[in-house]
Structures are given as structure tokens and as C-alpha cells.
Design a protein around this motif. Structure first.
Motif, mmCIF file in Angstrom:
data_model
loop_
_atom_site.group_PDB
_atom_site.id
_atom_site.type_symbol
_atom_site.label_atom_id
_atom_site.label_comp_id
_atom_site.label_asym_id
_atom_site.label_seq_id
_atom_site.Cartn_x
_atom_site.Cartn_y
_atom_site.Cartn_z
ATOM 1 N N LYS B 1 0.825 -1.551 0.016
ATOM 2 C CA LYS B 1 -0.334 -0.207 0.188
ATOM 3 C C LYS B 1 0.605 0.940 0.340
ATOM 4 C CE LYS B 1 -3.598 0.067 2.571
ATOM 5 N NZ LYS B 1 -4.552 0.637 3.681
ATOM 6 N N ALA B 2 0.697 2.553 -0.537
ATOM 7 C CA ALA B 2 1.288 3.783 -1.269
ATOM 8 C C ALA B 2 1.154 4.244 0.177
ATOM 9 C CB ALA B 2 1.200 4.163 -2.357
ATOM 10 N N GLY B 3 2.410 4.813 0.776
ATOM 11 C CA GLY B 3 2.166 5.615 1.638
ATOM 12 C C GLY B 3 1.567 6.887 1.111
ATOM 13 N N VAL B 4 2.328 7.870 2.369
ATOM 14 C CA VAL B 4 1.326 9.469 2.456
ATOM 15 C C VAL B 4 2.201 9.870 1.482
ATOM 16 C CG1 VAL B 4 0.684 11.602 3.399
ATOM 17 C CG2 VAL B 4 0.437 9.543 4.692
ATOM 18 N N THR B 5 1.557 10.746 0.503
ATOM 19 C CA THR B 5 3.033 11.448 -0.688
ATOM 20 C C THR B 5 2.272 12.968 -0.581
ATOM 21 O OG1 THR B 5 0.985 11.043 -2.344
ATOM 22 C CG2 THR B 5 2.663 9.201 -2.096
ATOM 23 N N GLN B 6 3.346 13.291 -1.034
ATOM 24 C CA GLN B 6 2.818 15.131 -0.358
ATOM 25 C C GLN B 6 3.664 15.853 -1.815
ATOM 26 O OE1 GLN B 6 4.167 15.249 4.139
ATOM 27 N NE2 GLN B 6 2.838 16.901 3.602
ATOM 28 N N THR B 7 3.779 16.520 -2.097
ATOM 29 C CA THR B 7 3.946 17.284 -3.367
ATOM 30 C C THR B 7 3.635 19.120 -2.661
ATOM 31 O OG1 THR B 7 2.108 17.198 -4.483
ATOM 32 C CG2 THR B 7 4.296 15.525 -5.131
ATOM 33 N N SER B 24 -2.181 13.752 -0.787
ATOM 34 C CA SER B 24 -2.604 12.438 -1.288
ATOM 35 C C SER B 24 -2.574 11.282 0.029
ATOM 36 C CB SER B 24 -1.874 12.069 -2.473
ATOM 37 O OG SER B 24 -2.173 12.472 -3.296
ATOM 38 N N PRO B 25 -3.698 10.863 0.560
ATOM 39 C CA PRO B 25 -3.342 10.548 1.820
ATOM 40 C C PRO B 25 -2.996 8.608 1.150
ATOM 41 C CG PRO B 25 -5.796 10.625 1.540
ATOM 42 C CD PRO B 25 -4.959 11.238 1.149
ATOM 43 N N ILE B 26 -2.868 7.913 2.517
ATOM 44 C CA ILE B 26 -3.167 6.479 1.922
ATOM 45 C C ILE B 26 -4.655 5.518 1.578
ATOM 46 C CG2 ILE B 26 -3.255 3.882 3.118
ATOM 47 C CD1 ILE B 26 -0.954 4.833 5.320
ATOM 48 N N SER B 27 -4.718 4.650 0.466
ATOM 49 C CA SER B 27 -6.344 4.352 -0.122
ATOM 50 C C SER B 27 -7.143 3.641 0.764
ATOM 51 C CB SER B 27 -5.712 3.420 -0.839
ATOM 52 O OG SER B 27 -6.593 2.845 -1.054
ATOM 53 N N GLY B 28 -7.556 4.568 0.672
ATOM 54 C CA GLY B 28 -8.888 4.287 1.921
ATOM 55 C C GLY B 28 -9.182 4.988 2.979
ATOM 56 N N PHE B 69 -10.942 16.952 -0.822
ATOM 57 C CA PHE B 69 -11.548 16.293 -1.506
ATOM 58 C C PHE B 69 -12.536 15.870 -1.834
ATOM 59 C CE2 PHE B 69 -10.352 19.984 -4.971
ATOM 60 C CZ PHE B 69 -9.059 19.907 -3.777
ATOM 61 N N SER B 70 -13.368 14.859 -2.622
ATOM 62 C CA SER B 70 -13.983 13.898 -2.188
ATOM 63 C C SER B 70 -12.407 12.371 -2.162
ATOM 64 C CB SER B 70 -15.554 13.160 -3.609
ATOM 65 O OG SER B 70 -14.736 13.470 -4.508
ATOM 66 N N ASN B 71 -11.904 12.219 -3.015
ATOM 67 C CA ASN B 71 -11.232 11.175 -3.017
ATOM 68 C C ASN B 71 -10.424 11.178 -1.781
ATOM 69 O OD1 ASN B 71 -9.265 13.133 -4.189
ATOM 70 N ND2 ASN B 71 -8.448 12.170 -5.476
ATOM 71 N N SER B 72 -10.520 11.784 -0.551
ATOM 72 C CA SER B 72 -9.835 12.502 0.364
ATOM 73 C C SER B 72 -8.575 12.917 0.630
ATOM 74 C CB SER B 72 -9.863 11.092 0.860
ATOM 75 O OG SER B 72 -10.501 10.920 1.452
ATOM 76 N N ARG B 73 -7.907 13.597 -0.920
ATOM 77 C CA ARG B 73 -6.443 14.071 -1.446
ATOM 78 C C ARG B 73 -7.275 15.632 -0.909
ATOM 79 N NH1 ARG B 73 -4.303 18.007 -4.808
ATOM 80 N NH2 ARG B 73 -6.831 17.611 -6.166
ATOM 81 N N SER B 74 -5.505 16.335 -0.120
ATOM 82 C CA SER B 74 -6.381 17.244 0.499
ATOM 83 C C SER B 74 -5.273 18.603 0.180
ATOM 84 C CB SER B 74 -6.050 17.002 1.837
ATOM 85 O OG SER B 74 -6.487 18.695 2.813
ATOM 86 N N GLU B 75 -5.264 19.718 -0.546
ATOM 87 C CA GLU B 75 -4.557 21.054 0.104
ATOM 88 C C GLU B 75 -5.477 21.532 1.104
ATOM 89 O OE1 GLU B 75 -5.158 21.279 -5.224
ATOM 90 O OE2 GLU B 75 -5.608 22.652 -3.309
ATOM 91 N N MET B 76 -3.193 22.173 0.906
ATOM 92 C CA MET B 76 -3.097 23.626 2.159
ATOM 93 C C MET B 76 -2.849 24.752 1.189
ATOM 94 S SD MET B 76 -0.474 23.404 4.762
ATOM 95 C CE MET B 76 -0.740 24.909 4.897
ATOM 96 N N ASN B 77 -3.021 25.926 1.717
ATOM 97 C CA ASN B 77 -2.737 27.227 0.701
ATOM 98 C C ASN B 77 -2.365 28.011 2.392
ATOM 99 O OD1 ASN B 77 -3.567 30.534 -0.073
ATOM 100 N ND2 ASN B 77 -2.957 28.547 -1.793
ATOM 101 N N VAL B 78 -1.427 28.882 1.774
ATOM 102 C CA VAL B 78 -0.641 30.130 2.316
ATOM 103 C C VAL B 78 -1.119 31.091 1.713
ATOM 104 C CG1 VAL B 78 0.621 31.161 4.505
ATOM 105 C CG2 VAL B 78 0.189 28.425 4.265
ATOM 106 N N SER B 79 -1.132 32.578 2.451
ATOM 107 C CA SER B 79 -1.763 33.496 0.915
ATOM 108 C C SER B 79 -0.530 34.300 1.815
ATOM 109 C CB SER B 79 -3.379 34.002 0.555
ATOM 110 O OG SER B 79 -3.404 34.489 2.518
#
Lengths: 115, 112
Positions: B1-7, B24-28, B69-79
């Protein structure tokens, strides 16, 4: 509200000596407890966790921790450390299965193993 | 299972700019939390998302925001970046909210 206190910010120890990293928590409910390790320039990696059952928990890399409910402690121990154990260690608590708050982390203990 | 990825893994920005970090979180896994780590302040909780809803927020100014997002992926923004925003930003995912968290390698942001 929960909180976690890691009593030592830095712990130097000689290679092959034993080490104990101390963690105390405060919580009004039953808890889950965790220890994480962070190597330089990396994310945190789970070392071990206590959810229920036996109060002595064994983790990866030869580490173990003991849950003491009366003293609200969850100290991390290793009988003989290696140079490769040099890292920062974080204790964390969550409110068990009531789950309305995320993990609360301590401020970390930097373990330095000296050759 | 792939781990948590950050870009991305590393980022250099100038004061006043804005930045978006991705996780991108771990699947599930349905819960995603973000942390800021600096030498002075240690590991500080930013926010937590579960099922596309922000469930908890740390003590950070409104310049810090996020979404899931609906696929659990997340973004954070700093302005309107400030020099003090230079830090390692860590994302962690868990199956449910009180479970152990699995961390990504982090995004190191440098603001000049």
C-alpha cells in the motif's frame, strides 16, 4: 482537553546504554497513546501504540513503552541504543474511540546517541 | 500500500506570494491533518479534515486555509507569505479520526 508533556527536551546517551524518554498526559477520558520517531529531514514514523490490553507495548527497532494509568505516563524505553537511534521522538494522545479531536502531540525529545 | 505523498517536497517563495501544498493520503484513509514544524515552535497542529469537512483548526491566522476533496486528497494554501511561514509542513492521514496517523515526508517551504 488533553495535553501531553515530554519532560526532557534533549537526552544524550552513550551507545549501548539504556534510555528512557518520559511522557505524561492529561485526559479525562480513556486514551490511545502513541510514540513517533522523526529522523532528520523526514516525516514522523509510528514506533508503537497503546490502545488497550497489556500495559507493556513493544514497537519497532527494539523500543517498548509502558502505560501507567495511575501515573498518567507512557514512558519509552530501549535497553541498548545505537547511533542510528539518534532522532526526535514525539509522544501523542488521542481520546480513544470517542474520536472528536485529533492527536495531541508533545513538544518532542531529541535523543542524541554518542559513540 | 502506498504511503502518504506530499508535493512538492521543496519550495522557495517570496514574501507576499501565496502557495498551495498537496497531500495524497493512504488509500482508504478519510482523515487528513496538517502540521507546521519549526525549530522554535516544534510541531503545531494546523487543521484536520474528515469527509471533506474541516473538523478542527489550530491557532493559525486566516492566511492558512485548506480543503479536502471527495477522494480524500487535501490541499493547504498559505496566502501573503511571511518570513515566519518558513517551515516543514507535514500531512498525516488516518483511517478514522482517533486512529494512529501516518505521515508524509513533508514539504519544506522557504520564504525569502
Amino acid at each position: 482537553a488533553q495535553s501531553v508533556t515530554q519532560l526532557d527536551s534533549q537526552v544524550p546517551v552513550f551507545e549501548e546504554a539504556p534510555v528512557e524518554l518520559r511522557c505524561n498526559y492529561s485526559s479525562s477520558v480513556s486514551v490511545y497513546l502513541f510514540w513517533y520517531v522523526q529522523y532528520p529531514n523526514q516525516g514522523l514514523q509510528l514506533l508503537l501504540k497503546y490502545l488497550s490490553g497489556s500495559t507493556l507495548v513493544k514497537g519497532i527497532n527494539g523500543f517498548e513503552a509502558e502505560f501507567n494509568k495511575s501515573q498518567t505516563s507512557f514512558h519509552l524505553r530501549k535497553p541498548s541504543v545505537h547511533i542510528s537511534d539518534t532522532a526526535e521522538y514525539f509522544c501523542a494522545v488521542s481520546p480513544g474511540n470517542s474520536g472528536n479531536t485529533p492527536l495531541v502531540f508533545g513538544k518532542g525529545t531529541r535523543l542524541s546517541v554518542i559513540a | 500500500k502506498a504511503g502518504v505523498t506530499q508535493t512538492p517536497r521543496y519550495l522557495i517563495k517570496t514574501r507576499g506570494q501565496q502557495v498551495t501544498l498537496s497531500c495524497s493520503p493512504i488509500s482508504g484513509h478519510r482523515s487528513v491533518s496538517w502540521y507546521q514544524q519549526t525549530p522554535g515552535q516544534g510541531l503545531q497542529f494546523l487543521f484536520e479534515y474528515f469527509s471533506e469537512t474541516q473538523r478542527n483548526k489550530g491557532n493559525f491566522p486566516g492566511r492558512f486555509s485548506g480543503r479536502q476533496f471527495s477522494n480524500s486528497r487535501s490541499e493547504m494554501n498559505v496566502s501573503t507569505l511571511e518570513l515566519g511561514d518558513s517551515a516543514l509542513y507535514l500531512c498525516a492521514s488516518s483511517l478514522n479520526r482517533a486512529d494512529e496517523q501516518y505521515f508524509g515526508p513533508g514539504t519544506r517551504l522557504t520564504v525569502t
